[in-house]
Design a protein around this motif. Structure first.
Motif, PDB file in Angstrom:
ATOM      1  N   GLY A 174       6.185  -3.369   0.543  1.00 35.57           N
ATOM      2  CA  GLY A 174       5.026  -3.517   1.629  1.00 35.57           C
ATOM      3  C   GLY A 174       4.124  -2.530   1.472  1.00 35.57           C
ATOM      4  N   ILE A 175       4.294  -1.220   0.905  1.00 38.99           N
ATOM      5  CA  ILE A 175       3.075  -0.257   0.920  1.00 38.99           C
ATOM      6  C   ILE A 175       2.152  -0.974  -0.157  1.00 38.99           C
ATOM      7  CG2 ILE A 175       2.735   1.647  -0.472  1.00 38.99           C
ATOM      8  CD1 ILE A 175       4.999   3.331   0.679  1.00 38.99           C
ATOM      9  N   VAL A 176       2.532  -1.600  -1.269  1.00 39.82           N
ATOM     10  CA  VAL A 176       1.802  -2.386  -2.358  1.00 39.82           C
ATOM     11  C   VAL A 176       0.767  -3.468  -1.581  1.00 39.82           C
ATOM     12  CG1 VAL A 176       1.357  -3.435  -4.453  1.00 39.82           C
ATOM     13  CG2 VAL A 176       2.883  -1.490  -4.336  1.00 39.82           C
ATOM     14  N   ILE A 177       1.534  -4.387  -0.900  1.00 38.96           N
ATOM     15  CA  ILE A 177       0.865  -5.302  -0.267  1.00 38.96           C
ATOM     16  C   ILE A 177      -0.047  -4.880   0.625  1.00 38.96           C
ATOM     17  CG2 ILE A 177       1.208  -7.347   1.472  1.00 38.96           C
ATOM     18  CD1 ILE A 177       4.008  -7.872   0.257  1.00 38.96           C
ATOM     19  N   ALA A 178       0.187  -3.984   1.554  1.00 36.56           N
ATOM     20  CA  ALA A 178      -0.492  -3.691   2.759  1.00 36.56           C
ATOM     21  C   ALA A 178      -1.949  -2.827   1.973  1.00 36.56           C
ATOM     22  CB  ALA A 178      -0.058  -2.396   3.643  1.00 36.56           C
ATOM     23  N   GLN A 179      -1.727  -2.019   0.914  1.00 34.73           N
ATOM     24  CA  GLN A 179      -2.901  -1.153   0.017  1.00 34.73           C
ATOM     25  C   GLN A 179      -3.897  -2.178  -0.266  1.00 34.73           C
ATOM     26  OE1 GLN A 179      -3.351  -0.651  -3.089  1.00 34.73           O
ATOM     27  NE2 GLN A 179      -5.031   0.992  -2.639  1.00 34.73           N
ATOM     28  N   GLN A 180      -3.170  -3.137  -1.160  1.00 34.58           N
ATOM     29  CA  GLN A 180      -4.176  -3.996  -1.931  1.00 34.58           C
ATOM     30  C   GLN A 180      -4.732  -4.763  -0.984  1.00 34.58           C
ATOM     31  OE1 GLN A 180      -4.772  -4.001  -5.122  1.00 34.58           O
ATOM     32  NE2 GLN A 180      -3.762  -1.989  -5.308  1.00 34.58           N
ATOM     33  N   GLN A 184      -8.935  -5.354  -0.387  1.00 35.08           N
ATOM     34  CA  GLN A 184      -9.797  -6.614  -0.328  1.00 35.08           C
ATOM     35  C   GLN A 184     -10.262  -6.937   0.859  1.00 35.08           C
ATOM     36  OE1 GLN A 184     -10.556  -7.967  -3.131  1.00 35.08           O
ATOM     37  NE2 GLN A 184      -9.095  -6.338  -4.214  1.00 35.08           N
ATOM     38  N   LEU A 185      -9.677  -6.863   2.259  1.00 36.13           N
ATOM     39  CA  LEU A 185     -10.138  -7.192   3.531  1.00 36.13           C
ATOM     40  C   LEU A 185     -11.039  -6.244   3.899  1.00 36.13           C
ATOM     41  CD1 LEU A 185      -6.735  -8.180   4.967  1.00 36.13           C
ATOM     42  CD2 LEU A 185      -8.585  -9.749   4.259  1.00 36.13           C
ATOM     43  N   GLN A 186     -11.030  -5.173   3.383  1.00 35.68           N
ATOM     44  CA  GLN A 186     -12.211  -4.141   3.774  1.00 35.68           C
ATOM     45  C   GLN A 186     -13.586  -4.764   3.630  1.00 35.68           C
ATOM     46  OE1 GLN A 186     -10.875  -0.295   2.527  1.00 35.68           O
ATOM     47  NE2 GLN A 186     -10.056   0.193   4.670  1.00 35.68           N
ATOM     48  N   GLN A 187     -13.660  -5.320   2.556  1.00 35.14           N
ATOM     49  CA  GLN A 187     -15.047  -5.913   1.913  1.00 35.14           C
ATOM     50  C   GLN A 187     -15.605  -6.837   3.029  1.00 35.14           C
ATOM     51  OE1 GLN A 187     -14.517  -7.335  -1.795  1.00 35.14           O
ATOM     52  NE2 GLN A 187     -13.038  -5.767  -2.506  1.00 35.14           N
ATOM     53  N   PHE A 188     -14.832  -7.419   3.593  1.00 33.34           N
ATOM     54  CA  PHE A 188     -15.328  -8.575   4.832  1.00 33.34           C
ATOM     55  C   PHE A 188     -15.008  -7.806   6.252  1.00 33.34           C
ATOM     56  CE2 PHE A 188     -13.039 -10.847   1.303  1.00 33.34           C
ATOM     57  CZ  PHE A 188     -14.372 -11.432   0.783  1.00 33.34           C
ATOM     58  N   GLY A 189     -14.764  -6.520   6.584  1.00 29.38           N
ATOM     59  CA  GLY A 189     -14.829  -6.010   7.651  1.00 29.38           C
ATOM     60  C   GLY A 189     -13.410  -6.462   8.523  1.00 29.38           C
ATOM     61  N   ALA A 190     -12.313  -7.087   7.707  1.00 32.09           N
ATOM     62  CA  ALA A 190     -11.227  -7.799   8.325  1.00 32.09           C
ATOM     63  C   ALA A 190     -10.131  -6.979   8.083  1.00 32.09           C
ATOM     64  CB  ALA A 190     -11.082  -9.363   8.038  1.00 32.09           C
ATOM     65  N   GLU A 191     -10.038  -5.566   7.773  1.00 31.60           N
ATOM     66  CA  GLU A 191      -8.887  -4.915   7.483  1.00 31.60           C
ATOM     67  C   GLU A 191      -7.762  -4.860   8.398  1.00 31.60           C
ATOM     68  OE1 GLU A 191     -12.125  -2.041   9.062  1.00 31.60           O
ATOM     69  OE2 GLU A 191     -11.922  -3.701   7.583  1.00 31.60           O
ATOM     70  N   THR A 192      -8.064  -5.258   9.823  1.00 31.24           N
ATOM     71  CA  THR A 192      -7.009  -5.396  10.775  1.00 31.24           C
ATOM     72  C   THR A 192      -6.150  -6.761  10.616  1.00 31.24           C
ATOM     73  OG1 THR A 192      -8.446  -6.729  12.051  1.00 31.24           O
ATOM     74  CG2 THR A 192      -8.444  -4.148  12.620  1.00 31.24           C
ATOM     75  N   LEU A 193      -6.704  -7.665   9.632  1.00 32.65           N
ATOM     76  CA  LEU A 193      -5.759  -8.692   9.158  1.00 32.65           C
ATOM     77  C   LEU A 193      -4.737  -8.440   8.382  1.00 32.65           C
ATOM     78  CD1 LEU A 193      -8.511 -11.613   8.738  1.00 32.65           C
ATOM     79  CD2 LEU A 193      -6.731 -11.011  11.039  1.00 32.65           C
ATOM     80  N   THR A 194      -4.762  -7.089   7.903  1.00 34.65           N
ATOM     81  CA  THR A 194      -3.644  -6.740   6.846  1.00 34.65           C
ATOM     82  C   THR A 194      -2.281  -6.765   7.710  1.00 34.65           C
ATOM     83  OG1 THR A 194      -5.237  -5.037   6.028  1.00 34.65           O
ATOM     84  CG2 THR A 194      -2.837  -4.478   5.568  1.00 34.65           C
ATOM     85  N   VAL A 195      -2.247  -6.574   9.052  1.00 32.57           N
ATOM     86  CA  VAL A 195      -0.977  -6.759   9.733  1.00 32.57           C
ATOM     87  C   VAL A 195      -0.472  -8.082   9.485  1.00 32.57           C
ATOM     88  CG1 VAL A 195       0.047  -6.686  11.930  1.00 32.57           C
ATOM     89  CG2 VAL A 195      -1.829  -4.971  11.322  1.00 32.57           C
ATOM     90  N   ASN A 196      -1.407  -9.246   9.591  1.00 36.91           N
ATOM     91  CA  ASN A 196      -0.941 -10.692   9.264  1.00 36.91           C
ATOM     92  C   ASN A 196      -0.498 -10.817   8.022  1.00 36.91           C
ATOM     93  OD1 ASN A 196      -3.078 -10.032  11.351  1.00 36.91           O
ATOM     94  ND2 ASN A 196      -3.029 -12.329  11.783  1.00 36.91           N
ATOM     95  N   LEU A 197      -1.188 -10.412   7.041  1.00 35.51           N
ATOM     96  CA  LEU A 197      -0.784 -10.379   5.670  1.00 35.51           C
ATOM     97  C   LEU A 197       0.595  -9.739   5.491  1.00 35.51           C
ATOM     98  CD1 LEU A 197      -1.520 -11.029   2.588  1.00 35.51           C
ATOM     99  CD2 LEU A 197      -2.658  -8.874   2.568  1.00 35.51           C
TER     100      LEU A 197
END
Length: 369
Positions: A174-180, A184-197
């Motif tokens: 879970g840590i690895v998935i959220a961190q990675q 990647q999502l921060q490059q598109f300003g969508a880091e909040t979608l990490t929750v969905n991922l």
């Protein structure tokens, strides 16, 4: 006494005699053997009257040299005569390596052997599955034949005792998935979608899949090793002799335990993975821990949970059947236990991944993608 065996040559009346001196032992003939092989002149006699003591290796070296040179051995002591006679009786003219077929016939022969081996394996699998179905039918007709204590014990071994390692693995994943994912999502300003991922991938795929792989490596190998050892020590034959069905006593409790515990372990793994992702979300993304968990309920469809829970019993069944089947196939020696255990783990993991791919396509086709 000389420390090493050595030889000298003498010629008389046109005949060559090789005189061997020193101990003819495996530890002292290191220089003698290549020296005798290097002689390029005909030898008629081999005098070993001054060669003692002698062992089987020394006797073999003298006998082989005498045979190659067509020479007579003289001066042999009683012990030397006994050993030379023994190695002479055990000598063989067969080739050290059997002749090899050409490449094409060899490939065809190997392929044919693999095909027959595969066919035999399929028949054994069908026979084993038939035995399981018969045992299940007998258990359904007579529920009292189910060994409840054995079932509870296997549920403890498959489920309860594996909670720490599965929890640690899931937390780290879970840590690895959220961190990675966040990187990647921060490059598109969508880091909040990490929750969905994190939520969807752990509940739908990785939670149950990684749990199945861990159970295959942990419990599947244990099934194969335990039953294989019992087969090797003839305990299973003894059970049949006294009228106890090995399938009912050994296989069914393990199968039922795996089927029952896999959904629970898969759900537990997904929850711990989400917690690991929530920790990273709190540390890296500034998403409060409880907010992360609350957001999971909003963005993850309920059918993702159903997908993971639906696959888990099938994975448990495959793991248990593979481990028990390979254990039942053990025969011959202890090495077979290790080979069958390895085969059980590899087959179980392979089948789990293949079935997971089929499930992914199936659930996508029915609109649960």
């Amino acid at each position: 006494m000389r420390e090493w065996a050595d030889f000298s040559t003498e010629e008389a009346e046109g005949r060559t005699t090789v005189k061997v001196e020193g101990p003819l032992l495996v530890s002292t003939i290191g220089h003698l053997d290549p020296g005798l092989r290097a002689l390029d002149q005909p030898v008629h006699f081999i005098d070993i009257s001054n060669a003692s003591p002698i062992d089987t290796v020394g006797a073999w070296v003298i006998y082989r040299f005498a045979t190659d040179q067509n020479a007579d051995i003289t001066g042999a002591s009683e012990q030397a005569e006994i050993l030379i006679d023994a190695v002479e009786r055990s000598a063989s003219s067969a080739d050290i390596e059997p002749p090899r077929l050409p490449i094409v016939p060899r490939v065809l022969e190997t392929t044919g052997g693999k095909v027959f081996e595969f066919a035999g394996g399929m028949l054994n699998n069908l026979s084993f599955m038939g035995a399981i179905l018969v045992a299940m039918a007998a258990t359904i007709r007579h529920p009292g034949r189910l060994r409840v204590r054995a079932l509870v014990r296997q549920m403890e071994l498959v489920g309860v005792t594996s909670l720490p390692i599965i929890g640690l693995m899931s937390f780290l994943i879970g840590i690895v998935i959220a961190q990675q994912g966040a990187v990647q999502l921060q490059q598109f300003g969508a880091e909040t979608l990490t929750v969905n991922l994190v939520g969807r991938i752990t509940l739908r795929e990785l939670g149950v899949l990684m749990t199945a792989i861990m159970v295959a490596g942990r419990s599947g190998s244990a099934f194969a090793a335990q039953i294989g050892t019992m087969k090797l020590t003839e305990e299973i034959d003894a059970m049949r002799t006294i009228g106890v069905s090995p399938v009912e006593a050994l296989v069914l409790p393990r199968i039922f335990a795996s089927i029952l515990m896999m959904p629970l372990l898969g759900f537990y793994s997904a929850c711990i993975g989400i917690i690991g992702g929530a920790v990273i979300g709190d540390v890296m993304l500034g998403i409060p821990f409880l907010t992360f968990l609350a957001r999971i309920q909003e963005v993850v469809p309920l059918h993702d949970l159903y997908v993971g829970l639906a696959k888990a019993p099938v994975f448990g069944l495959i793991i248990a059947i593979s481990g028990c089947y390979q254990g039942m196939q053990v025969k011959g020696n202890a090495e077979e236990v290790g080979l069958r255990t390895t085969k059980a783990v590899v087959e179980a993991i392979f089948m789990v991944i293949v079935l997971d791919a089929f499930f992914a396509v199936f659930f996508t086709e029915i609109g649960w993608g």
